[in-house]
Design a protein around this motif. Sequence first.
Motif, PDB file in Angstrom:
ATOM      1  N   ILE B  26       0.889  -1.319   0.058  1.00  0.00           N
ATOM      2  CA  ILE B  26      -0.024  -0.023   0.031  1.00  0.00           C
ATOM      3  C   ILE B  26       0.915   1.214   0.119  1.00  0.00           C
ATOM      4  O   ILE B  26       0.913   2.176  -1.010  1.00  0.00           O
ATOM      5  CB  ILE B  26      -1.010   0.190   1.211  1.00  0.00           C
ATOM      6  N   CYS B  27       1.769   1.196   0.987  1.00  0.00           N
ATOM      7  CA  CYS B  27       2.672   2.459   1.034  1.00  0.00           C
ATOM      8  C   CYS B  27       4.085   1.970   1.021  1.00  0.00           C
ATOM      9  O   CYS B  27       4.524   1.081   1.883  1.00  0.00           O
ATOM     10  CB  CYS B  27       2.303   3.282   2.293  1.00  0.00           C
ATOM     11  N   MET B  28       4.875   2.356   0.068  1.00  0.00           N
ATOM     12  CA  MET B  28       6.255   1.884  -0.041  1.00  0.00           C
ATOM     13  C   MET B  28       7.235   3.212  -0.224  1.00  0.00           C
ATOM     14  O   MET B  28       6.772   4.053  -0.528  1.00  0.00           O
ATOM     15  CB  MET B  28       6.508   0.959  -1.171  1.00  0.00           C
ATOM     16  N   THR B  29       8.417   2.738   0.547  1.00  0.00           N
ATOM     17  CA  THR B  29       9.518   3.763   0.473  1.00  0.00           C
ATOM     18  C   THR B  29      10.394   3.645  -0.509  1.00  0.00           C
ATOM     19  O   THR B  29      10.785   2.161  -0.699  1.00  0.00           O
ATOM     20  CB  THR B  29      10.206   3.899   1.790  1.00  0.00           C
ATOM     21  N   VAL B 261       4.086  -2.896   3.653  1.00  0.00           N
ATOM     22  CA  VAL B 261       4.974  -1.747   3.703  1.00  0.00           C
ATOM     23  C   VAL B 261       6.359  -2.409   3.179  1.00  0.00           C
ATOM     24  O   VAL B 261       6.490  -3.774   3.222  1.00  0.00           O
ATOM     25  CB  VAL B 261       5.167  -1.240   4.910  1.00  0.00           C
ATOM     26  N   CYS B 262       7.309  -1.431   2.298  1.00  0.00           N
ATOM     27  CA  CYS B 262       8.672  -1.949   2.131  1.00  0.00           C
ATOM     28  C   CYS B 262       9.434  -0.879   1.815  1.00  0.00           C
ATOM     29  O   CYS B 262       9.156   0.073   1.485  1.00  0.00           O
ATOM     30  CB  CYS B 262       8.800  -3.299   1.146  1.00  0.00           C
ATOM     31  N   ASP B 269      17.850  -2.971  -3.771  1.00  0.00           N
ATOM     32  CA  ASP B 269      17.590  -3.982  -2.817  1.00  0.00           C
ATOM     33  C   ASP B 269      16.091  -3.683  -2.131  1.00  0.00           C
ATOM     34  O   ASP B 269      16.091  -2.359  -1.899  1.00  0.00           O
ATOM     35  CB  ASP B 269      18.774  -4.003  -1.652  1.00  0.00           C
ATOM     36  N   VAL B 270      15.766  -4.728  -1.773  1.00  0.00           N
ATOM     37  CA  VAL B 270      14.226  -4.435  -1.146  1.00  0.00           C
ATOM     38  C   VAL B 270      14.172  -5.084   0.329  1.00  0.00           C
ATOM     39  O   VAL B 270      14.678  -6.396   0.459  1.00  0.00           O
ATOM     40  CB  VAL B 270      13.036  -5.383  -2.035  1.00  0.00           C
ATOM     41  N   TYR B 271      14.002  -4.279   1.094  1.00  0.00           N
ATOM     42  CA  TYR B 271      14.047  -4.468   2.617  1.00  0.00           C
ATOM     43  C   TYR B 271      12.478  -4.679   3.210  1.00  0.00           C
ATOM     44  O   TYR B 271      11.589  -3.828   2.419  1.00  0.00           O
ATOM     45  CB  TYR B 271      14.896  -3.799   3.219  1.00  0.00           C
ATOM     46  N   ALA B 272      12.480  -5.192   3.983  1.00  0.00           N
ATOM     47  CA  ALA B 272      11.097  -5.233   4.817  1.00  0.00           C
ATOM     48  C   ALA B 272      10.413  -3.833   5.103  1.00  0.00           C
ATOM     49  O   ALA B 272       9.069  -3.782   5.204  1.00  0.00           O
ATOM     50  CB  ALA B 272      11.136  -6.108   6.034  1.00  0.00           C
ATOM     51  N   CYS B 273      11.290  -2.789   5.609  1.00  0.00           N
ATOM     52  CA  CYS B 273      10.822  -1.693   5.807  1.00  0.00           C
ATOM     53  C   CYS B 273      11.774  -0.507   5.841  1.00  0.00           C
ATOM     54  O   CYS B 273      13.010  -1.206   5.676  1.00  0.00           O
ATOM     55  CB  CYS B 273       9.886  -1.578   7.289  1.00  0.00           C
ATOM     56  N   PRO B 274      11.647   0.710   5.970  1.00  0.00           N
ATOM     57  CA  PRO B 274      12.680   1.531   5.906  1.00  0.00           C
ATOM     58  C   PRO B 274      13.856   1.637   6.765  1.00  0.00           C
ATOM     59  O   PRO B 274      14.587   2.098   6.669  1.00  0.00           O
ATOM     60  CB  PRO B 274      11.781   3.080   5.873  1.00  0.00           C
ATOM     61  N   PHE B 275      13.336   1.056   7.874  1.00  0.00           N
ATOM     62  CA  PHE B 275      14.116   0.888   9.121  1.00  0.00           C
ATOM     63  C   PHE B 275      15.063  -0.291   9.304  1.00  0.00           C
ATOM     64  O   PHE B 275      15.507  -0.529  10.380  1.00  0.00           O
ATOM     65  CB  PHE B 275      13.267   1.426  10.461  1.00  0.00           C
ATOM     66  N   ALA B 329      12.145  -3.561  13.919  1.00  0.00           N
ATOM     67  CA  ALA B 329      13.463  -3.024  13.674  1.00  0.00           C
ATOM     68  C   ALA B 329      14.165  -2.229  14.904  1.00  0.00           C
ATOM     69  O   ALA B 329      15.361  -2.426  15.267  1.00  0.00           O
ATOM     70  CB  ALA B 329      13.362  -1.725  12.861  1.00  0.00           C
ATOM     71  N   ALA B 330      13.317  -1.614  15.919  1.00  0.00           N
ATOM     72  CA  ALA B 330      13.601  -0.989  17.067  1.00  0.00           C
ATOM     73  C   ALA B 330      14.108  -2.270  18.045  1.00  0.00           C
ATOM     74  O   ALA B 330      15.348  -2.133  18.684  1.00  0.00           O
ATOM     75  CB  ALA B 330      12.761  -0.351  17.940  1.00  0.00           C
ATOM     76  N   LYS B 331      13.374  -3.441  17.969  1.00  0.00           N
ATOM     77  CA  LYS B 331      14.035  -4.495  18.730  1.00  0.00           C
ATOM     78  C   LYS B 331      15.256  -5.196  18.307  1.00  0.00           C
ATOM     79  O   LYS B 331      16.447  -5.487  18.855  1.00  0.00           O
ATOM     80  CB  LYS B 331      13.102  -5.864  18.616  1.00  0.00           C
TER      81      LYS B 331
END
Lengths: 113, 417
Positions: B26-29, B261-262, B269-275, B329-331
């Motif tokens: 839906i929303c990607m960076t 999100v990704c 490279d495609v990562y799971a999220c921006p963080f 990501a924070a964890k």
Amino acid sequence: MTAVRTTSANESTNHEQPETFPFDTGWDLHEHVQVRPERFGALLYHYGDRRLSFVKSPELRTALELLAASPTARLALSNAGIPEAAHPAHGRALSTLATTNMIVQRQREDHTP
Amino acid sequence: MTTSTDERHTTPTLIDHFEQGLDAPICMTWELTYSCNLACVHCLSSSGRRDPRELTTEQCKGVIDTLASMGVFYVNIGGGEPTIRSDFWEIVDYAVNNGVGVKFSTNGSNLNAERAKQLAESDYIDVQISLDGATREINDAVRGPGSFDTAITAMENLAEAGFEGFKISVVMTRENVDQLDAFDALAQKYSAQLRITRLRPAGRGADVWDQLHPTANQQRELYDWLVANGERVLTGDSFFHLNAYGEALPGLNLCGAGRVVCLIDPIGDVYACPFTIHDEFLAGNVLDAGGFRAVWQESDLFTSLREPQSGGACESCSAYDSCRGGCMAAKFFTGLPLDGPDPECVKGNAEDLLGNVDSTTTPRPSLDHSRPAAAMTYTPVSITAKPPLAAVAEPRVAPSRSCDESPLAGFARDAHA
């Protein structure tokens, strides 16, 4: 159950919706709205105000896709296979979509030759 | 595939669908370059120097073709400073002309009056100006000397051009939580909308996390402010770990990584999220056979993220349904187990665990494009000056643009259940 949720956070306190959706007039998707079919129904995105809506029924998605070709919203619902008894619930969904400008009432066409 | 929620509902809820992933994000960076003229101390992508492997203009257009064919409504473009790319406006135009809207994040350095006018003319382009202090002092300590003035000039240009509703994007830190009202006033002054997001220990953010992440008291302050004002601001749904305080904040209360999100990084490279710029969360590359579509729909990583996740020790916590264990990501970058509490768990459940983490072994970003010569050391601002609020005058206008980096921003909970 209303079949639409929108990202507008103040939706629940909006009392501007009409009591009954005007089923017997023509409606169109807003020209800046794109529909993306999903298993649960559809995502609607409005490029004008960047608002996202979730349509929680595949039948309503079909009805939205039929809107432009239908003289009235009622016909779009019926042709999407939505029984008359379920029209009031879908009317509430359509009202929400109208309030958020996802669908717009069609301007009356000029039939003078 | 089932989730625990399925057991209580005969039909899957929207959230179930999102947890199981959609056929397209839906929303990607999309970070277009690692090159940046700034060297913010908390940069989540450790940007600075361009990577020689960055996608070419034609490759970028190929990615846009794929996004368009998948029905991606819009893409959040960032960096680095994306406007540094000489083909940046060409890429933006190509996206818009192919039905993919663009929201881009910038420090404002390339937004002169003329450019602002062009941007104001398009419904399909949104702009997000990064600002991490409502005052020069607080902002520049994090983003570097001159960056406050640059951002303000860009905001003035956008406002002057009549670009209503552009975003002022703020990462919440220990130094600026008490400036929330001042940020809000700035947004009003420029007919913009405030967007606040959570500081993550990603990229160089890991280096300043201990100094800059909000204190426990500030988290409560932030939560209370969001409960009172959350309808007017965007949050990227990034504070759902605070839901454990009680009333849920607007948002879907869901980690969207790899589900809705990704991130596509500058080299594709495609990562799971921006963080999560780390090999652990790397799903594939847009140049692989099958392109982005195959990475999104078929990669092993994203498939596994769409399976029911274990809450581990958190599942016995009364707040688990509210916070869902917080941010992956924070964890990860604080060395905590992914099925345990968020490092900022408001119940304090992470405190003992964090005490036992060997800081020499916490994961580091897989890529670092920092410019050593530009490296800034963060020095806490000793006197937190609050800016004057005299600029606040006009009545507030309800925000019209609700979708943010996360699609779930501003989502009306229970509004139409």
